[in-house]
Design a protein around this motif. Structure first.
Motif, PDB file in Angstrom:
ATOM      1  N   LEU A  97      -4.578   5.187 -39.650  1.00  0.00           N
ATOM      2  CA  LEU A  97      -5.325   4.906 -38.414  1.00  0.00           C
ATOM      3  C   LEU A  97      -5.516   3.407 -38.228  1.00  0.00           C
ATOM      4  N   THR A  98      -5.889   2.736 -39.296  1.00  0.00           N
ATOM      5  CA  THR A  98      -6.070   1.279 -39.224  1.00  0.00           C
ATOM      6  C   THR A  98      -4.778   0.589 -38.836  1.00  0.00           C
ATOM      7  N   LEU A  99      -3.679   0.998 -39.464  1.00  0.00           N
ATOM      8  CA  LEU A  99      -2.384   0.379 -39.210  1.00  0.00           C
ATOM      9  C   LEU A  99      -1.916   0.634 -37.782  1.00  0.00           C
ATOM     10  N   ALA A 100      -2.019   1.876 -37.315  1.00  0.00           N
ATOM     11  CA  ALA A 100      -1.577   2.208 -35.956  1.00  0.00           C
ATOM     12  C   ALA A 100      -2.365   1.422 -34.910  1.00  0.00           C
ATOM     13  N   LYS A 101      -3.673   1.322 -35.107  1.00  0.00           N
ATOM     14  CA  LYS A 101      -4.505   0.571 -34.152  1.00  0.00           C
ATOM     15  C   LYS A 101      -4.137  -0.910 -34.142  1.00  0.00           C
ATOM     16  N   ARG A 102      -3.866  -1.461 -35.333  1.00  0.00           N
ATOM     17  CA  ARG A 102      -3.489  -2.879 -35.396  1.00  0.00           C
ATOM     18  C   ARG A 102      -2.138  -3.113 -34.746  1.00  0.00           C
ATOM     19  N   VAL A 103      -1.189  -2.231 -34.994  1.00  0.00           N
ATOM     20  CA  VAL A 103       0.133  -2.354 -34.371  1.00  0.00           C
ATOM     21  C   VAL A 103       0.014  -2.303 -32.853  1.00  0.00           C
ATOM     22  N   ASN A 104      -0.762  -1.358 -32.339  1.00  0.00           N
ATOM     23  CA  ASN A 104      -0.909  -1.237 -30.884  1.00  0.00           C
ATOM     24  C   ASN A 104      -1.600  -2.453 -30.282  1.00  0.00           C
ATOM     25  N   THR A 105      -2.572  -3.000 -30.986  1.00  0.00           N
ATOM     26  CA  THR A 105      -3.247  -4.206 -30.502  1.00  0.00           C
ATOM     27  C   THR A 105      -2.268  -5.374 -30.418  1.00  0.00           C
ATOM     28  N   LEU A 106      -1.468  -5.550 -31.456  1.00  0.00           N
ATOM     29  CA  LEU A 106      -0.512  -6.658 -31.473  1.00  0.00           C
ATOM     30  C   LEU A 106       0.575  -6.494 -30.422  1.00  0.00           C
ATOM     31  N   LEU A 107       1.106  -5.283 -30.288  1.00  0.00           N
ATOM     32  CA  LEU A 107       2.204  -5.072 -29.339  1.00  0.00           C
ATOM     33  C   LEU A 107       1.751  -5.196 -27.887  1.00  0.00           C
ATOM     34  N   ALA A 108       0.453  -5.078 -27.654  1.00  0.00           N
ATOM     35  CA  ALA A 108      -0.068  -5.267 -26.293  1.00  0.00           C
ATOM     36  C   ALA A 108      -0.117  -6.737 -25.901  1.00  0.00           C
ATOM     37  N   PHE A 235       0.033  11.608 -28.164  1.00  0.00           N
ATOM     38  CA  PHE A 235      -0.994  11.374 -29.176  1.00  0.00           C
ATOM     39  C   PHE A 235      -1.622   9.993 -29.022  1.00  0.00           C
ATOM     40  N   ASP A 236      -2.936   9.954 -29.080  1.00  0.00           N
ATOM     41  CA  ASP A 236      -3.685   8.704 -28.918  1.00  0.00           C
ATOM     42  C   ASP A 236      -4.723   8.615 -30.031  1.00  0.00           C
ATOM     43  N   VAL A 237      -4.545   7.654 -30.913  1.00  0.00           N
ATOM     44  CA  VAL A 237      -5.480   7.515 -32.038  1.00  0.00           C
ATOM     45  C   VAL A 237      -6.477   6.381 -31.824  1.00  0.00           C
ATOM     46  N   SER A 238      -6.459   5.781 -30.649  1.00  0.00           N
ATOM     47  CA  SER A 238      -7.281   4.586 -30.413  1.00  0.00           C
ATOM     48  C   SER A 238      -8.767   4.832 -30.626  1.00  0.00           C
ATOM     49  N   LYS A 239      -9.234   6.065 -30.379  1.00  0.00           N
ATOM     50  CA  LYS A 239     -10.656   6.356 -30.512  1.00  0.00           C
ATOM     51  C   LYS A 239     -10.961   7.282 -31.698  1.00  0.00           C
ATOM     52  N   LEU A 240      -9.954   7.519 -32.537  1.00  0.00           N
ATOM     53  CA  LEU A 240     -10.155   8.404 -33.683  1.00  0.00           C
ATOM     54  C   LEU A 240     -10.604   7.612 -34.908  1.00  0.00           C
ATOM     55  N   ASP A 241     -11.599   8.122 -35.595  1.00  0.00           N
ATOM     56  CA  ASP A 241     -12.064   7.517 -36.839  1.00  0.00           C
ATOM     57  C   ASP A 241     -11.636   8.318 -38.064  1.00  0.00           C
ATOM     58  N   SER A 242     -11.150   9.524 -37.833  1.00  0.00           N
ATOM     59  CA  SER A 242     -10.689  10.372 -38.929  1.00  0.00           C
ATOM     60  C   SER A 242      -9.658  11.346 -38.381  1.00  0.00           C
ATOM     61  N   LEU A 243      -8.973  12.020 -39.301  1.00  0.00           N
ATOM     62  CA  LEU A 243      -7.960  13.007 -38.934  1.00  0.00           C
ATOM     63  C   LEU A 243      -8.263  14.322 -39.641  1.00  0.00           C
ATOM     64  N   PRO A 244      -7.888  15.436 -39.034  1.00  0.00           N
ATOM     65  CA  PRO A 244      -8.148  16.736 -39.660  1.00  0.00           C
ATOM     66  C   PRO A 244      -7.378  16.899 -40.964  1.00  0.00           C
ATOM     67  N   GLN A 245      -7.942  17.678 -41.862  1.00  0.00           N
ATOM     68  CA  GLN A 245      -7.314  17.927 -43.164  1.00  0.00           C
ATOM     69  C   GLN A 245      -6.174  18.928 -43.025  1.00  0.00           C
ATOM     70  N   VAL A 246      -4.989  18.487 -43.398  1.00  0.00           N
ATOM     71  CA  VAL A 246      -3.812  19.362 -43.434  1.00  0.00           C
ATOM     72  C   VAL A 246      -3.160  19.182 -44.805  1.00  0.00           C
ATOM     73  N   ASP A 247      -2.847  20.281 -45.462  1.00  0.00           N
ATOM     74  CA  ASP A 247      -2.302  20.224 -46.816  1.00  0.00           C
ATOM     75  C   ASP A 247      -0.981  20.979 -46.909  1.00  0.00           C
ATOM     76  N   ILE A 248      -0.277  20.736 -48.011  1.00  0.00           N
ATOM     77  CA  ILE A 248       1.035  21.349 -48.237  1.00  0.00           C
ATOM     78  C   ILE A 248       0.971  22.274 -49.451  1.00  0.00           C
ATOM     79  N   VAL A 249       1.528  23.470 -49.289  1.00  0.00           N
ATOM     80  CA  VAL A 249       1.644  24.434 -50.387  1.00  0.00           C
ATOM     81  C   VAL A 249       3.124  24.633 -50.670  1.00  0.00           C
ATOM     82  N   TYR A 250       3.496  24.537 -51.940  1.00  0.00           N
ATOM     83  CA  TYR A 250       4.909  24.577 -52.334  1.00  0.00           C
ATOM     84  C   TYR A 250       5.307  25.977 -52.780  1.00  0.00           C
ATOM     85  N   GLY A 251       6.488  26.402 -52.331  1.00  0.00           N
ATOM     86  CA  GLY A 251       7.019  27.700 -52.722  1.00  0.00           C
ATOM     87  C   GLY A 251       7.920  27.593 -53.940  1.00  0.00           C
TER      88      GLY A 251
END
Length: 358
Positions: A97-108, A235-251
């Motif tokens: 989230l931090t990285l995406a917001k910084r990239v978008n700020t710079l590219l603007a 997708f817009d992460v500009s106002k997001l402070d967190s992301l939902p928990q998604v996990d991976i289960v291996y077969g």
């Protein structure tokens, strides 16, 4: 005689002024590229010149990385910024989230033409895909890393960094989505993956193939990804402070539902099932997945194979079970898309549309 000397001096001064002007003009024509450093092997160091394993990642700062490749000044007006200094196995949703917001700020900004992100290779493909879905600009964004620390013989970091800056500064890279540049090759963020634990040619795009090469100080593109990316995503992460928990289960053979049940109990809102073959579901895990879905957990069927399409309603009746098929996304990238999808909706049909769109 004095008039002649004065005339020659005037001519010399004029020539110098014209030369300085041409240098200034050439500098003005260079693209402005910002390097965002996050750590990784490209910023690592080893005990000796032959240390290519067992080194320490993320020890060298961005200014040192830039200073080590003075040739960068020939292809772009480069600035550096240290965003993180970590080994990439420690990359988290918050870092993204931090990285995406910084990239978008710079590219603007009008004075930024492209971005290069130095990154550890272990999770480079994941960060690249996250940015591919969340960057809101057509300007080039290029991720780069190294398989050997800068202290090693034949270190690949300097040439990779040079190529990445050259690519980010190029007109050819505009509108191509987030790119990955290693080993003189150009890859699409959605499709590239790390395929070897240690060799410099580790990053490949299985089946679909890389986008092109960098050769002779020029990028050559031979194809482009057809999936929507960057400024064309929803997708817009500009106002997001967190992301939902998604996990991976291996077969695997003799699999049991213990890990799956633990993740659901821990609050997972989505589960990626990295199944065998075409995303097949072993009976005990299938029962647990059905139960999780009834609790509101989104289930995406992917595969541990690493290549091919997951056929919807193939190895499981996805329509009946209300599951989502991951299309060609590997488990780690399916996790990213489901994470972002859950910031928009919990409708499985809408999420399936997203998997066929991105």
């Amino acid at each position: 005689m004095s008039n002649s000397i004065s005339a020659r001096m005037a001519q010399a001064l004029l020539a110098c002024a014209m030369l300085l002007s041409s240098y200034a003009e050439a500098a003005d024509k260079l693209a402005h590229v910002t390097i965002l450093a996050t750590g990784g092997t490209i910023a690592g160091s080893g005990a000796s010149s032959t240390t290519t394993v067992g080194y320490t990642a993320a020890t060298v700062g961005v200014n040192q990385l830039i200073a080590a490749v003075p040739e960068l000044a020939k292809v772009a007006d480069v600035k550096g910024e240290q965003v993180f200094q970590i080994a990439s196995e420690n990359m988290t949703n918050q870092h993204w989230l931090t990285l995406a917001k910084r990239v978008n700020t710079l590219l603007a900004q009008a004075d930024v033409d492209g971005i290069v992100i130095t990154h550890g290779t272990d999770t480079l493909e994941e960060t690249a895909y996250f940015l591919d879905l969340t960057v809101k600009s057509k300007k080039p964004v290029v991720l780069v890393g190294a398989m050997r620390p800068g202290t090693a013989l034949s270190a690949d970091g300097p040439i990779n960094l040079y190529n990445a800056v050259l690519l980010a500064a190029s007109q050819e890279a505009i509108g191509k989505g987030v790119l990955v540049a290693l080993n003189d090759q150009i890859h699409a963020a959605r499709e590239v993956t790390k395929t070897n634990t240690s060799t410099p040619d580790s990053f490949k795009t299985p089946e679909l193939g890389m986008l092109g090469y960098i050769q002779g100080n020029k990028p050559y593109f031979y194809r482009a990804s057809t999936r929507k990316n960057t400024a064309d995503t929803e997708f817009d992460v500009s106002k997001l402070d967190s992301l939902p928990q998604v996990d991976i289960v291996y077969g695997y053979a003799n699999v049991n539902p213990v890990a799956l049940n633990a993740l659901v109990a821990a609050g997972a809102r989505g589960i990626i099932h990295a199944g065998v073959g075409d995303g097949s579901l072993a009976a005990p895990v299938k029962t647990a997945l059905i139960a999780a879905r009834k609790q509101g957990v989104l289930i995406v069927r992917s595969s541990r194979v690493g290549q091919g399409i997951i056929a919807r309603n193939g190895e499981a009746n996805d329509d009946e079970l209300d599951f989502v098929a991951s299309d060609t996304l590997n488990p780690q990238k399916a996790r990213i898309l489901l994470t972002l999808a859950l910031t928009r909706t919990t409708d499985s049909k809408e999420i399936q549309r997203m998997f066929y769109t991105y």
